[in-house]
Motif scaffolding. Structure first.
Motif, PDB file in Angstrom:
ATOM      1  N   LYS A  51       0.854  -1.231  -0.054  1.00 11.68           N
ATOM      2  CA  LYS A  51       0.037  -0.304  -0.088  1.00 11.68           C
ATOM      3  C   LYS A  51       0.756   1.204  -0.119  1.00 11.68           C
ATOM      4  O   LYS A  51       0.410   2.277  -0.068  1.00 11.68           O
ATOM      5  CB  LYS A  51      -0.922   0.067   1.299  1.00 11.68           C
ATOM      6  N   ALA A  52       2.099   1.316   0.268  1.00 11.38           N
ATOM      7  CA  ALA A  52       3.003   2.395   0.289  1.00 11.38           C
ATOM      8  C   ALA A  52       4.433   1.985   0.104  1.00 11.38           C
ATOM      9  O   ALA A  52       4.572   0.804   0.877  1.00 11.38           O
ATOM     10  CB  ALA A  52       2.700   3.364   1.499  1.00 11.38           C
ATOM     11  N   PHE A  61      -1.302  -3.863   5.140  1.00 10.57           N
ATOM     12  CA  PHE A  61      -2.329  -3.776   6.005  1.00 10.57           C
ATOM     13  C   PHE A  61      -2.686  -5.236   6.500  1.00 10.57           C
ATOM     14  O   PHE A  61      -3.080  -6.035   5.463  1.00 10.57           O
ATOM     15  CB  PHE A  61      -3.290  -2.924   5.888  1.00 10.57           C
ATOM     16  N   ALA A 104      -1.334   6.721  11.175  1.00  8.79           N
ATOM     17  CA  ALA A 104      -1.165   6.476   9.820  1.00  8.79           C
ATOM     18  C   ALA A 104      -1.932   5.275   9.505  1.00  8.79           C
ATOM     19  O   ALA A 104      -2.651   5.172   8.336  1.00  8.79           O
ATOM     20  CB  ALA A 104       0.261   6.004   9.240  1.00  8.79           C
ATOM     21  N   ALA A 105      -2.483   4.502  10.468  1.00 12.44           N
ATOM     22  CA  ALA A 105      -3.398   3.350  10.134  1.00 12.44           C
ATOM     23  C   ALA A 105      -4.799   4.055  10.099  1.00 12.44           C
ATOM     24  O   ALA A 105      -5.390   3.538   9.137  1.00 12.44           O
ATOM     25  CB  ALA A 105      -3.207   2.281  11.298  1.00 12.44           C
ATOM     26  N   ALA A 107      -5.460   7.030   9.067  1.00  8.95           N
ATOM     27  CA  ALA A 107      -5.532   7.655   7.926  1.00  8.95           C
ATOM     28  C   ALA A 107      -5.764   6.765   6.729  1.00  8.95           C
ATOM     29  O   ALA A 107      -6.828   7.207   5.826  1.00  8.95           O
ATOM     30  CB  ALA A 107      -4.335   8.382   7.538  1.00  8.95           C
ATOM     31  N   TYR A 108      -5.038   5.713   6.611  1.00  7.05           N
ATOM     32  CA  TYR A 108      -5.157   4.744   5.585  1.00  7.05           C
ATOM     33  C   TYR A 108      -6.675   4.048   5.409  1.00  7.05           C
ATOM     34  O   TYR A 108      -7.442   3.847   4.760  1.00  7.05           O
ATOM     35  CB  TYR A 108      -4.157   3.730   5.367  1.00  7.05           C
ATOM     36  N   THR A 111      -9.628   5.893   4.281  1.00  6.74           N
ATOM     37  CA  THR A 111      -9.577   5.916   2.498  1.00  6.74           C
ATOM     38  C   THR A 111     -10.362   4.646   1.980  1.00  6.74           C
ATOM     39  O   THR A 111     -10.631   4.580   0.932  1.00  6.74           O
ATOM     40  CB  THR A 111      -8.288   5.907   1.695  1.00  6.74           C
ATOM     41  N   ARG A 112     -10.564   3.605   2.832  1.00  7.35           N
ATOM     42  CA  ARG A 112     -11.227   2.381   2.388  1.00  7.35           C
ATOM     43  C   ARG A 112     -12.501   2.422   2.193  1.00  7.35           C
ATOM     44  O   ARG A 112     -13.285   3.350   2.827  1.00  7.35           O
ATOM     45  CB  ARG A 112     -10.956   1.085   3.229  1.00  7.35           C
ATOM     46  N   ARG A 153     -11.675   2.600  13.024  1.00  3.67           N
ATOM     47  CA  ARG A 153     -10.549   1.493  12.722  1.00  3.67           C
ATOM     48  C   ARG A 153     -10.642   0.591  13.555  1.00  3.67           C
ATOM     49  O   ARG A 153     -10.574   0.830  14.838  1.00  3.67           O
ATOM     50  CB  ARG A 153      -9.142   2.081  12.403  1.00  3.67           C
ATOM     51  N   THR A 158      -4.339  -2.962  11.567  1.00  4.52           N
ATOM     52  CA  THR A 158      -3.135  -1.874  11.314  1.00  4.52           C
ATOM     53  C   THR A 158      -2.269  -2.168  10.070  1.00  4.52           C
ATOM     54  O   THR A 158      -2.597  -3.149   9.312  1.00  4.52           O
ATOM     55  CB  THR A 158      -2.522  -1.623  12.575  1.00  4.52           C
ATOM     56  N   GLY A 159      -1.292  -1.468  10.048  1.00  6.34           N
ATOM     57  CA  GLY A 159      -0.492  -1.600   8.954  1.00  6.34           C
ATOM     58  C   GLY A 159       1.149  -1.769   9.373  1.00  6.34           C
ATOM     59  O   GLY A 159       1.223  -1.919  10.698  1.00  6.34           O
TER      60      GLY A 159
END
Ligand SMILES: Cc1cc2nc3c(=O)[nH]c(=O)nc-3n(C[C@H](O)[C@H](O)[C@H](O)COP(=O)(O)O)c2cc1C
Length: 197
Positions: A51-52, A61, A104-105, A107-108, A111-112, A153, A158-159
């Motif tokens: 994912k990044a 993730f 960060a988790a 934030a991602y 977006t899902r 979340r 998590t990522g």
């Protein structure tokens, strides 16, 4: 956090190969097979999506309660392999794995799409499930629970960042005389070495 940093050269090389895979028609170029271990010789692998990518490493993730999540808690190291068949390239990573920050988790996760957010709550990833109906019933209940609200979340979702100590690029060539280049880090300096195919 004290992670090994990837060099700009490696990131550029990866991005170049990734683009080539995409234009060659690779259906899922972000897919990587991730191998984890329980630290006692039991190794398992499965596919996850990249994912990044930045100098800290390769981000994916998942559910921390899953088999991979439990193994990473015991042994925070992994290997990952991308196979880009359409362009004849394989990339292999080996290194330490750390969790991304909660920010960060979040934030991602935000977006899902909503269905995937609900799915992350509904799935007790890697645990036995008596029937598909049980899972769909949980989804229904969660949809009601979060109706009209943002889905937060789940704390167990998590990522992770795989920060490679080695990165190998393999490129298919004629007569099985393939090119292999191994980047490895020693005392903060990346070396590049050609390997026999
Ligand atoms: C193409 C593809 C992409 C996948 N991406 C992810 C992912 O990004 N994260 C994830 O947790 N599982 C992903 N999965 C499911 C995993 O392969 C695996 O079934 C799941 O994570 C449970 O693995 P474990 O029991 O070994 O922990 C993906 C599967 C496929 C086939």
């Amino acid at each position: 956090m004290n992670r090994l940093k990837l060099s700009g050269e490696i990131i550029d090389e990866f991005n170049k190969a990734f683009k080539k895979a995409r234009v060659s028609g690779e259906p899922e170029p972000t897919a990587m097979v991730l191998a984890t271990s329980n630290g006692e010789g039991m190794v398992t692998s499965r596919t996850v999506l990249l994912k990044a990518l930045d100098e800290d490493g390769f981000v994916f993730f998942t559910n921390t309660h899953s088999k991979k999540g439990r193994q990473l808690a015991i042994c925070p190291r992994a290997a990952a392999t991308f196979l880009w068949k359409a362009s004849g390239v394989q990339v292999q990573l080996v290194g330490a794995v750390t969790r991304v920050s909660d920010e960060a988790a979040d934030a991602y996760f935000s977006t899902r799409d909503r269905g995937s957010q609900i799915g992350a709550w509904a799935s007790r990833q890697s645990a036995p499930l008596d029937s598909r109906e049980t899972l769909l019933q949980r989804v229904k209940e969660l949809e009601l629970q979060y109706e009209g609200e943002e889905v937060p979340r789940p704390p167990w979702w998590t990522g992770f960042v795989l920060s490679p100590e080695t990165v190998e690029f393999w490129t298919q060539r004629e007569f099985r005389l393939h090119d292999r280049f191994l980047y490895s880090q020693q005392s903060g300096v990346w070396n590049k070495q050609r390997l026999n195919p």
